[in-house]
Each structure stands twice: as C-alpha cells, then as structure tokens.
Design a protein around this motif. Structure first.
Motif, mmCIF file in Angstrom:
data_model
loop_
_atom_site.group_PDB
_atom_site.id
_atom_site.type_symbol
_atom_site.label_atom_id
_atom_site.label_comp_id
_atom_site.label_asym_id
_atom_site.label_seq_id
_atom_site.Cartn_x
_atom_site.Cartn_y
_atom_site.Cartn_z
ATOM 1 N N CYS A 60 11.261 -2.362 -4.038
ATOM 2 C CA CYS A 60 11.034 -1.049 -3.423
ATOM 3 C C CYS A 60 9.583 -0.592 -3.533
ATOM 4 N N HIS A 61 8.896 -1.000 -4.590
ATOM 5 C CA HIS A 61 7.515 -0.580 -4.816
ATOM 6 C C HIS A 61 6.619 -1.821 -4.805
ATOM 7 N N PRO A 90 17.204 3.417 -1.742
ATOM 8 C CA PRO A 90 17.710 4.623 -1.073
ATOM 9 C C PRO A 90 16.636 5.658 -0.795
ATOM 10 N N LYS A 91 15.529 5.637 -1.527
ATOM 11 C CA LYS A 91 14.442 6.587 -1.292
ATOM 12 C C LYS A 91 13.324 5.990 -0.442
ATOM 13 N N GLY A 92 13.555 4.855 0.141
ATOM 14 C CA GLY A 92 12.532 4.204 0.931
ATOM 15 C C GLY A 92 11.621 3.328 0.086
ATOM 16 N N ARG A 93 10.637 2.747 0.727
ATOM 17 C CA ARG A 93 9.693 1.868 0.052
ATOM 18 C C ARG A 93 8.321 2.536 -0.029
ATOM 19 N N THR A 94 7.565 2.173 -1.057
ATOM 20 C CA THR A 94 6.190 2.639 -1.217
ATOM 21 C C THR A 94 5.294 1.440 -1.508
ATOM 22 N N THR A 95 4.023 1.596 -1.162
ATOM 23 C CA THR A 95 3.033 0.547 -1.392
ATOM 24 C C THR A 95 1.760 1.185 -1.927
#
Length: 977
Positions: free
Chosen positions: A788-789, A753-758
């Motif tokens: 998600c991460h 729900p908070k988007g994805r990060t890399t």
C-alpha cells in the motif's frame, strides 16, 4: 513320410464350426467415428452408442475432477529473486508451494493462489487437426493466467494472439468458455499456467470446469462408449453427451432415465446421484410478499415458501406457513420518490422537484436545484436500478441456488435468502449509467453479517474502462457498521455486493460439490445471512432528491449551474465568492468557505481544481529547482523474479515527479470482459512486465505487460518533514536535509482500503550528475513492504537547493584594460540560481581591497597613537618648564644677606658676547604652593646655556616686557669674591 493334416482356408461368410472370418483390411488407419459412435475393433466399423452411454467420437471432454485424468500432470515452482545468490538468501527466499498447486475439487480443478507458479499440463495426440475449448472462472486479476499450446519440439502451435494466450477476466462466480484454439495433428502439450503476484492477501481461486479437445486418437474414447455418470442419463442411442437429471430425481451410472424421488419425503438437486431426506421446515424457509400499495396506502402481506421447496411442513416440529393475508400500512417511499398509485410502486420525482418520500413531489424554488442522488432506506420492493441473482460454482440455478430468493426485501432492510448451497454467490447489483455530477460522488451503505461459519461479504465495482475490482472484503460475524467509498473518477459504474456462506478453503473437502454432500451440507450454514439497512449514492445525475440546493449562477435542466473554478457559494447571499490563493474546490456545488481546500505544503493551484507544482517549490525559505528531472517521466525497474524453470518477471514504475504530464501504464495481456486492454494514467503507476519468448514479425520481441495499477493520482505535498498525514518516510531513507514528495490515490482495494501512497525522497548528491539514480528499499526490493505504501530514493546533484547569497563565493581576477572578471562559485551542497552567471566581466573597481583597508586603518591608528603620546609628553614637559620658571622667580625676588646688604644691579648688555654672569639666590621652595594655580602664566626670560638654543629662541619670541622689549630685566645678586 508323415502326412500333414489338412488346414481350412477361411473364406468370408462360409466358415463353420468356429473358424475365424477372413481379416478385414482398412486403407486408412486414421479413421475416427462421429459423436455418439464408437469404433468396433473386430468389424473395423463405427457403431452407435447404446442408451445410457455417450461418445464424443474424435473428441475428449474432461469434466469430472475427482482425480487427475490420464494425460494430465501438475507442476509447481517457487519464485526467486535475482539477488538470492548465496545459500542463506536462497533459504530465506524459499517458499512452500505445496498449497499453491492445482487441486482437484470434484466438479472443477482449482488454483488457490499464492506467490508460486503452478502449471496444469495436458499431453494429447491428435490424428487430425482439432480444436480446444475450456470453461473457466478467473475473477481476480492479482493472478496471472496464461495458456500455451506447444508441439513435441516445444514450439508454439496456437494462433489467435494475446486473447488466446491471456484469458479474459470474469465476474465473480461467472463461468466463461474460452475461444476456440486450433490445434494441429500430432503431439500437443497444453499448459495452463497460473501465478500469484502480490502474495499479500489471499486471492480468489482460479477454476477450470471442463476441457474439451477434438481430433483425438484415443483408443479408450474411439473404441468404446462411456457410461453416463451418476446424476445424468442418455435416453436415446447415439448420444454425444449425457443430460443432468432434473430436480427431485436421480440416476445411477449408465442410466437411460432418471428416477423420481418421493415428493413428500425426499428431494434432489439437478444432477444428483441420490435423493435426500426433506428436513422439517423452519421460519427461514418462507418469506413475506408485499402487494402493491392501494389508494389508502395499504399493502397486503402474504407468505410464500422459498422455491424450490426442500423441507416438510407436515412434521410435528415443522414451522407452518402463516395462513391468510395481513393488511399493513405501506412503508414510505425512499427520499426523492413518490407513490404512483396506478402501479402501486414508488417512482423518482420529475427533474427539478424533490420529495421526502412521504409527501408528493414539489418543485424547487427559483435559483435552486435538487441535490440528486440515490437514497434507499425502505425495502418494500427492490428498486428499479437494483437487481439480484444467485450464481453457483457448479453452474446450477435450481435447488441450492435460487435467483428469486437471493436477496429478499424485508421492509426496513434487505437480507439474503436461505436454502442456497454454501458455495453459492448471492449477488446484489446497482447500476449507475449516467455518471455523477461534477465528476465526483460517494457510495455508502450500512450492513451486518450474522454467520456461524466463515462466510464472506464482498463489495465490488466494475466499469467499462477499469474492469472489475474488489473494493473491500469482510469475513465471519460482523456487527452493524457503515462503509463509505469515494468514486475515483466520473463514468458508468456497476456496484455489486456478493455474499457467500462458505468462503474458499484450502481444505480439499471444504468445497466439495453440492451434490456430493447432500442436505447436510445444504443445512450446515443455512442460518448465515447478510443484511443491508441502507444504501446511499451522492451526486448522481439520475435518481431523486429530498432537498434543494441554492444556485449562485442559476439552474438549468441538469441542476445548479456551478460557480466558476475556484469559487464557492456563499450561504447567506448565495453568490459565488472566490477562494483564497492556492486552494481548490472539489465540489462546485458545495456551500460555504469550507469548500475551499488548502493545497499541501509546497504546492500551488493554477486552475483551482488540482494542486500541483511548478517544479520550483520553496520549502522553509529554501528554493529548489526540480525541472531538470521533473519535466519528463522517469522509469524505474524493480528486481527480477525467476521461477525454477527460468520464467522471469519484474515491476516497472513510471514516475512524473512534477505532474505536468501523466504517465501511462498499459496492459497488453490482461483483457477485461469487454475485450479491451486495460490502461492506467497517473502521476506514478506500476506495471508487471514478462519478457516475451516469442519473436514478432520484425524479428524482435516485445515484453508482455499486465496488472497495471496507479500508485499516485495527485500530489499531496512537498516537504522536508519525515511524515505527512498517515504516510511516513522509511527510516532507511530519512535524512533531515532531504526533500520528500508525497503522492496519493483514493482508489481503494481489498488489500489497501485507504488507497495507495507513494513517497519519493530527493537527496542532494554531488556525485550523481544529471538524472541521478533511483534506489528501492533494501528490505523491500519492489518498492513496498505492505503493498500500500511505496518508497523511492532519488539521488542527484540536480535536486540540491538553490544557493543563497551567503553561500556563493565571489572571486575577482586582476584588472585588464579597465575590466576584470568576477567568478561566482557554488559549494557542493547547493546549486547556482539561473539568474546568477558563472562569470561576469565588470569595470575595474576603485574600491580598496579589504586587506589593504585593514593595513591602512592600522597605520592610521598607529600614527594617532604616536601623536597622542607626543602630545602627552609635550604637556608634561611644559609643566616642568613652568615649575622651573616659578622657581627662578622666587630666587630672583629673595634679598641677599651677604656683602652688607647692598644690592647690585647688573644689566645684560649686548656687547657682542653671549656670556652672562649671574648668581642666583637659594630657592626657598622647589614646588608650587598649595594655593597657587599652575595654569598662571608668568612671562619670564631666563637665558641659560642649559635651556638650549630652541628654548632661548622660544623665550625671546614668546615673551616681551612691559616696555615692549623682548628682554626682561632680572635683578641678580652678585656673588662675593
């Protein structure tokens, strides 16, 4: 001889007494009958089917899934990792696939999802070329759905390209019929293969409602007619299919007509096999109806039953429909709208004007523009941009799924209607065609769920470019809460809110068809409902506004003319003011310096719109040069996954480290509703590749890509800290000397729900030249442990920091012809800067080497020390000489008592002899008196052999008598003989 009995030779049409007719011969044994006919094996002729039955002729249709029909089979196999070679790893990688196989559910067959490969196989023999059609529902692209048609030699026989092999994604609750698949005569093996990829959340089920094949040589079909199933009928002969019974009627097996139910005491849904008893009516069985507002701003409120009506109001316990009409004050219009009394409805204000929903629209003052958006807080009627509908898995829109009562307006809120089948989707849609101002906007709403069962509320978006995606999902009872979602990019969107009273269950009995369980199932979750209080969409081009915004650059027909990039509107003067360096302005219409957002650490902004890097960041005083690996994209492949039958797939990651050019991840097998392939452009993206088993025209094979997603749309920061915001580097990859590049994407999904990060961790490794090596986490071989991460470790010698002056070692060669080479050497832990050459030729330097300088300084110091020692010795020797001279004077000045007291004066004469006879008197003291100053100089000459030649000369030259003679006369006492 026995006489044989005569035998009658049959003749056609003349035999009596039960003798068989002559056999009928056919020239073509592949004869098939038309639809509505069957083949008579005795007469070898086609006859029409009687009423109450149907026949597809040379066609077969499967639409009843109480059990697997003949010819069908189900295969299921787990996915295994390439690294699972040992027995222990195989045991750990074992997945229970018993709940992921194709399951019969009455009116359809379903794949419930899961990280397994489930294959539905249908083996059918065609006596002539035919075609295949099937109706399916495929709402979740986290499931890979593939269709294949092969012959008995396992060769592909279907044509039509990827659109046939990879079916199109459908909307939630919407059925779609596949394109026609042409099949050759002979044995055909049809396979529907489904595979869940993520495994991190429960995917939406994949459903197949019917399968129809023509050209079939099936004796069970061609030699007889099929009776109509319960709830259907065939009133005429030669029927190709049976018709569903209408509402409030039913039928049994093989019916020629439907029987009406008692309209007062019972009812039936379309296609029912029996009538159901009408329960007593409740308050949930009727709703309010508001008439158009009149000139006095009044509305007439009446009440209507939910149609089709399935309850009784004549029982003592029944709720009665309120009689009469009630006049009420019309609720105000929504902000940005005003009442149109000619139609009695609210309309948006004209461009350039605003309204609070109560007062009429008024124009904005000069140099201002309306802050256009959509704000719905009053629900006297459904706004023009919104619509509602009911969609059932069974495809019915009558009893159990009424579109008119899907979402009901209730003044200050919007709620779902009652009387729908539990598996029905009640969908509310909001369509925004013209996009958003400044390319950005938000969608927010306030809602609550009142559910006794396991209901489900889904918020989705769809667009022509990105297809359908689920933003967030809620289940069960949910108290009132507010949800906000940022639009990732400008475009046309349709936002959907879907409510289902009973979510998908793995229990086979939980999703039985509506007609199989009757009114008990219909009333089981009748009180479950969803409620929406308000919906707000900001920065839209269409809609209305309640406030005017100051325009620093003036206004035009579309609103405020935005400030130039990198500027914000000052509230006091309404002038455009520049933002500080390395800040961005995401909303050009924002007022105040707070509109300037600082870029993350290690980032710069060249256009005041996006934060980026020039690939040469300076972190805590240390410079890096990442241009050798960051100027172009890099591809990383995840671990191979295999099915038990050998099918494999893997993930491919495309990384643009410095973000100069976005990378592209394109799909060539996942088709959206518009029929176009889906493509993703981002700084980091991922796609799923399936090695192709077919050969193209060039003799090679290209992999099949699907499920492309973005993992990073923009840079968040470059730092050597282990955490940035809510993103933390994996402990496995953390080293204080490493550099970490953080990416993010605001696009929310139901699992993120908070988007994805890399996070890309850059590690200096002198043993990895060039582009180096990218490593995925050992315990998460696909780069993520939660979906998600994502984490990557990039080891290379080119990511080492730039050497400082103190790190560089300088080596000078010998001087040749007035010149010498100077070599600059960098240690392993850093890189030489581009402006520092490896070798430079310079003139010979006159500077003394440092070692020689040390030697010279030592020699000088030693000489000074020796001189100081000599001086001290000389000083001490002079003092002793002085003492001796005083002693001599004392002796010379003391009278002698021997010889009668007569003094004898003897003068030194130069008679050519160096001898001098003297007799000294005894000294009274060998030292100075206390009151005497040792610095008093006394000129005395005492030539003595003991003084040596040097002292004699010095005495002769340094001291003179008062008469000017270099000799001083000293009275001496002659010794008595």
């Amino acid at each position: 001889m026995n006489q044989e009995a005569p035998v009658d030779v049959p003749k056609a049409g003349v035999c009596t007494g039960g003798a068989p007719n002559a056999p009928v011969r056919l020239q073509d044994c592949s004869l098939t009958c038309k639809s509505g006919e069957y083949f008579d094996l005795e007469l070898l002729q086609c006859h029409e089917c009687p009423p109450g039955t149907y026949s597809l002729g040379g066609m077969v249709r499967h639409e009843i899934w109480d059990q697997l029909p003949d010819g069908f089979s189900v295969l299921v196999e787990p996915l295994t990792s390439r690294s699972s070679f040992s027995m222990l790893e195989r045991e750990r990688s074992y997945t229970n696939c018993s709940k992921s196989e194709w399951q019969t559910r009455g009116d359809y067959i379903a794949f419930p999802g899961g990280s397994c490969v489930a294959t539905l196989v249908y083996t059918v023999r065609l006596i002539q070329p035919g075609a295949l059609h099937y109706t399916y529902q495929y709402p979740d692209d986290d499931t890979i759905f593939e269709f294949q048609a092969q012959n008995e030699l396992c060769q592909s026989v279907s044509s039509g390209g990827d659109e046939i092999r990879w079916p199109t994604v459908t909307e939630e609750g919407k059925w779609r019929t596949s394109k026609s698949v042409q099949l050759p005569a002979g044995l055909n093996v049809l396979q529907w293969k489904a595979m869940g990829i993520t495994g991190r959340h429960q995917t939406k089920p994949l459903l197949i409602k019917s399968i129809e094949v023509s050209g079939v040589a099936d004796p069970a079909v061609s030699t007889g007619c099929t009776p109509c199933r319960n709830g259907t009928h065939a009133p005429a002969p030669r029927s190709r299919q049976c018709q569903d019974c209408p509402s409030d009627s039913y039928s049994g097996r093989g019916a020629t007509q439907c029987i009406r139910c008692d309209a007062k005491t019972s009812f039936a849904s379309p296609g029912s096999g029996r009538c159901h008893k009408r329960p007593p009516c409740t308050q949930n069985d009727y709703f309010e109806v508001h008439s158009a507002c009149d000139e006095r701003n009044n509305t007439l409120v009446t009440y209507q039953w939910v149609e089709p009506r399935t309850c009784r109001d004549d029982l003592p316990s029944s709720a009665k429909l309120p009689s009469g009409a009630e006049r009420r004050k019309c609720p105000p219009c929504n902000p940005g709208m005003q009442m149109d009394y000619t139609t009695g409805t609210c309309r948006f204000c004209p461009p350039g004007s605003i309204s609070d929903g109560i007062r009429p629209c008024r124009a904005c003052p000069p140099s201002t523009a309306p802050n256009t958006g959509l704000q719905f807080i009053w629900w006297s009627a459904l706004p023009g941009l919104m619509s509602s509908r009911c969609m059932s898995l069974e495809g019915y829109t009558g009893t159990g799924c009424t579109t008119a009562a899907a979402w009901l307006t209730s003044g200050d809120h919007l709620r779902t209607g009652h009387g729908h089948a539990p598996d029905s989707y009640l969908i509310l849609s909001l369509k925004i065609e013209k996009g958003f101002r400044a390319g950005r906007g938000t969608v927010s709403f306030t809602f609550q769920l009142d559910c006794e069962g396991d209901c489900q509320f889904v918020f989705m978006q769809s667009s022509p470019t990105k297809g359908i995606s689920v933003i967030q999902t809620w289940s069960g009872r949910v108290p009132k809460q507010h949800f906000s979602y940022s639009i990732p990019q400008n475009g046309s969107y349709t936002f959907n809110w879907a409510f289902q009273k009973q979510a998908w269950s793995e229990d086979a009995g939980a999703m039985l068809p509506y007609s199989a369980t009757g009114v008990q199932r219909l009333r089981l979750f009748d009180t479950d409902s969803a409620r929406i209080d308000q919906v707000n969409v900001t920065n839209t081009i269409e809609g209305g506004a309640s406030v005017c915004l100051p325009c620093a650059q003036g206004a035009d027909a579309s609103g405020c003319i935005p400030c130039p990039p990198g500027h914000y509107t000052e509230a006091a003067s309404t002038h455009c003011k520049p933002c500080p360096a390395n800040t961005v302005v995401l909303d050009p219409g924002a007022v105040g310096k707070s509109a300037c957002i600082n870029c993350g650490p290690g980032l710069i902004s060249t256009d005041s719109k996006t934060c980026t890097t020039d690939c040469t960041p300076t972190i805590n005083g240390t410079r890096y040069d990442l241009r050798k690996i960051g100027s172009k994209f890099h591809e990383v492949r995840g671990s191979l996954l295999f099915t038990a039958s050998g099918m494999q797939y893997f993930h491919v990651f495309n990384i643009s480290l410095c973000g100069r050019e976005p990378v592209n991840c394109a799909n060539n097998i996942t088709f959206q509703a518009e029929g176009e392939p889906k493509s993703v452009k981002a700084l980091i993206c991922r796609t799923t590749l399936i090695p192709s088993q077919s050969v193209d025209a060039s003799g090679g094979s290209s992999p099949l890509s699907t499920q492309s997603v973005t993992l990073g749309d923009h840079l968040l920061g470059i730092t050597n800290e282990a955490q940035f915001g809510e993103t933390r580097v994996l402990d496995e990859f953390y080293n204080p000397k490493d550099l970490h590049v953080f990416f993010g994407t605001p696009t929310a999904t139901k699992s993120c729900p908070k988007g994805r990060t890399t996070t890309v961790t850059l590690r200096c490794d002198a043993d990895q030249p060039g582009a180096g090596q990218v490593t995925l986490p050992s315990r998460c071989p696909d780069g993520t442990c939660d979906g998600c991460h994502f984490h990557f470790l990039w080891s290379s010698s080119t990511v080492c920091p730039i050497c400082g002056a103190q790190d560089i070692k300088i080596v000078k060669s010998e001087c040749v012809a007035g010149e010498q080479n100077v070599h600059y050497l960098a240690p392993k832990h850093c890189l030489m800067a581009d402006d520092v050459p490896g070798t430079k030729k310079v003139p010979c330097s006159t500077e003394i080497p440092f070692v020689l300088q040390l030697i010279i300084m030592g020699c000088v110091g030693t000489a000074v020390l020796l001189c100081l020692t000599v001086f001290i010795c000389w000083k001490r020797n002079r003092r002793l000489e002085y003492k001796y001279s005083r002693l001599a004077r004392q002796r010379s000045s003391t009278p002698s008592n021997s010889g009668g007291g007569n003094d004898t004066t003897s003068s030194l004469k130069d008679n050519g002899s160096n001898e001098c006879e003297t007799e000294l008197a005894a000294a009274e003291s060998c030292a100075l008196d206390d009151d005497e100053d040792e610095e008093d100089e006394v000129s005395v000459t005492v030539p003595m052999k003991s003084f040596g030649l040097v002292n004699k000369i010095r005495s002769m030259t340094a001291y003179k008598s008062e008469s000017g003679s270099p000799f001083e006369t000293i009275q001496l006492t002659e010794a008595q003989s």
